[in-house]
Design a protein around this motif. Sequence first.
Motif, PDB file in Angstrom:
ATOM      1  N   TYR A 234     -49.162  65.662 -42.982  1.00  0.00           N
ATOM      2  CA  TYR A 234     -47.810  65.381 -42.522  1.00  0.00           C
ATOM      3  C   TYR A 234     -47.732  65.371 -40.999  1.00  0.00           C
ATOM      4  O   TYR A 234     -47.087  64.513 -40.406  1.00  0.00           O
TER       5      TYR A 234
ATOM      6  N   LEU B 139     -46.770  72.370 -49.672  1.00  0.00           N
ATOM      7  CA  LEU B 139     -47.035  72.273 -48.240  1.00  0.00           C
ATOM      8  C   LEU B 139     -48.094  73.306 -47.883  1.00  0.00           C
ATOM      9  O   LEU B 139     -47.914  74.501 -48.134  1.00  0.00           O
TER      10      LEU B 139
ATOM     11  N   SER C   8     -42.840  69.991 -54.734  1.00  0.00           N
ATOM     12  CA  SER C   8     -43.873  69.568 -53.792  1.00  0.00           C
ATOM     13  C   SER C   8     -44.616  70.776 -53.249  1.00  0.00           C
ATOM     14  O   SER C   8     -44.221  71.932 -53.469  1.00  0.00           O
TER      15      SER C   8
ATOM     16  N   THR D 260     -50.267  69.820 -44.287  1.00  0.00           N
ATOM     17  CA  THR D 260     -50.653  68.796 -45.242  1.00  0.00           C
ATOM     18  C   THR D 260     -49.857  68.959 -46.529  1.00  0.00           C
ATOM     19  O   THR D 260     -49.073  69.902 -46.687  1.00  0.00           O
ATOM     20  N   ASP D 261     -50.098  68.043 -47.483  1.00  0.00           N
ATOM     21  CA  ASP D 261     -49.316  68.040 -48.722  1.00  0.00           C
ATOM     22  C   ASP D 261     -49.801  69.068 -49.734  1.00  0.00           C
ATOM     23  O   ASP D 261     -49.269  69.146 -50.845  1.00  0.00           O
TER      24      ASP D 261
ATOM     25  N   SER E  95     -46.729  61.564 -40.804  1.00  0.00           N
ATOM     26  CA  SER E  95     -45.977  61.173 -41.985  1.00  0.00           C
ATOM     27  C   SER E  95     -45.137  59.925 -41.746  1.00  0.00           C
ATOM     28  O   SER E  95     -45.044  59.052 -42.606  1.00  0.00           O
TER      29      SER E  95
ATOM     30  N   VAL F 117     -38.316  65.258 -51.228  1.00  0.00           N
ATOM     31  CA  VAL F 117     -39.646  65.330 -51.845  1.00  0.00           C
ATOM     32  C   VAL F 117     -39.635  65.990 -53.215  1.00  0.00           C
ATOM     33  O   VAL F 117     -40.630  65.933 -53.931  1.00  0.00           O
TER      34      VAL F 117
END
Length: 513
Positions: A296, A248, A246, A284-285, A336, A243
């Motif tokens: 996710y 999280l 990123s 989540t992202d 995901s 990724v």
Amino acid sequence: MKLLISIFLTTLFTGAFAQQQGPADSIYLFTQDVRKINDAQQNGASLINSNTQNMSVVSLNYNIQQGHFRTSQTAESGHAVSLQSSGIKNLGRFKVAGYFNFERSWQDSLAWTLQGVPDQATPYYFAAGKAGPYERLNYNFGGLLTYGLIKDKLYLAAGADYFYNTASRSVDPRPSIQTFMFTINPQILYKTGHHVIGGEFILGYGKENNNVAYKNRQYGGQSQDYPDRINYLVIGYGTKKEVGASKLKRINHTTGFGLNYAFKDEHAYLNAGLNYKKENQDNTDGIDYSASSKKYGTFILNNYNARLLGGLKTALYQHQLQIFIQSQNGYDHNYSEYNGLSNYKYNHQSLAVYYSVLKNSVSLRKTEFGLNVSYDKVDKKDLASNISSVFSYIQPGVSGTFYNSFKDKSRLSMTLMPALRLPAGNQVNVLVINNVLANNIIYPDYTYWSSTAGVLNLNTKYMSSHLFKDINSGISLNAVYINSLKGGTNYQVSDFTPSKNRLDLTLSFNLYF
């Protein structure tokens, strides 16, 4: 600002406790008394039935850890400075127990986890192969308040716990992590004679933000020219994806309930408890706008806990038995990759039993003998990648403690606890070839868990009112040394293999009120 508020609260807290009459250092000398204090600070039934009325301790600690006998997601070395305080205060119908912990830590050569707070259960986290230094700061404070609604009959109690942690490191990939958790614990208790029984509810909410970035562009491209700089999002036990830079975001919800019981008379006491907690973790992202946020997965963990602390006093001896039991099972819903289906299974069982007998004596010297055994088992499965493992060990040991009171009323205790850690049914199943998580996490951990090791714990305390005028103070040393006696199975697919030994040492300066 939060840190300043916390320091103010703990200063006020310990200052109030210091108004009591008489020293509390002798309570902290004997191991059996320390176990009773720790139990009383955890639940209303034990606190109400405790003989302890007013006491507190403040400790300044320095800890170092060093050694190659470790798991793959443990730092090679580290050190920490911490300030801790705890105590119990009786105020008429109110009885309060409280604590405050602040720690600043530095770790070196930590790889394959970019977590803020280490969590072996969750399947969702960032990981990279590049080992690097970490800095962490956390503080945790809380307490338990009981109130006699009907004197010696009906009690209300409320517990609260606040935890905050930050973590970062200075090599690519660079995580910046903030974690907090707040838990409340309302209780209602009924007392009849020597018995107290109570029920409790557990409610908690927490959040973690993990932002992974790159300072150097050549590493941020996720090139195979720099495989150790690749940032993976782990979404299982063997399932992952690259990724790069990123985010999280993790939201935790905790609910639960429990029962507590306490009994005490002139010759015996018994404290026991059962509780269940369900933790729901949404990952989540990390996009700030919820409408655009990508989920996710969700991880659900069920926790079952039991504890027992019992003692019997005879003319010659004081016997004590303490037991802890924990069983956890967890599973995920992976959005995901698998449209919300469950891919990851987690099971964990642990048991710890301690028995000690202290010989009563009017002399200045006393001795205590103990037996102990612990058992730990972790079972993980990733269905999609067909990877699974079972890691477990059993650790029997003995202990001996020498207590001495000097003519100037200073006190000394020395405890020696040798133990033998034996592997108990370890196995690993990896059908795929060259899975980066299996090669660098699962296989080295299998080597660690399947090793036979000797463990030696040394604990020393010295307490005196002469170090500082009219203040009871002391120093303590706790050292745990573990040495690999027989190495476990080594698959030789990673640059890291657990071996040799490890030392965990803490030196403390303590004030007793």
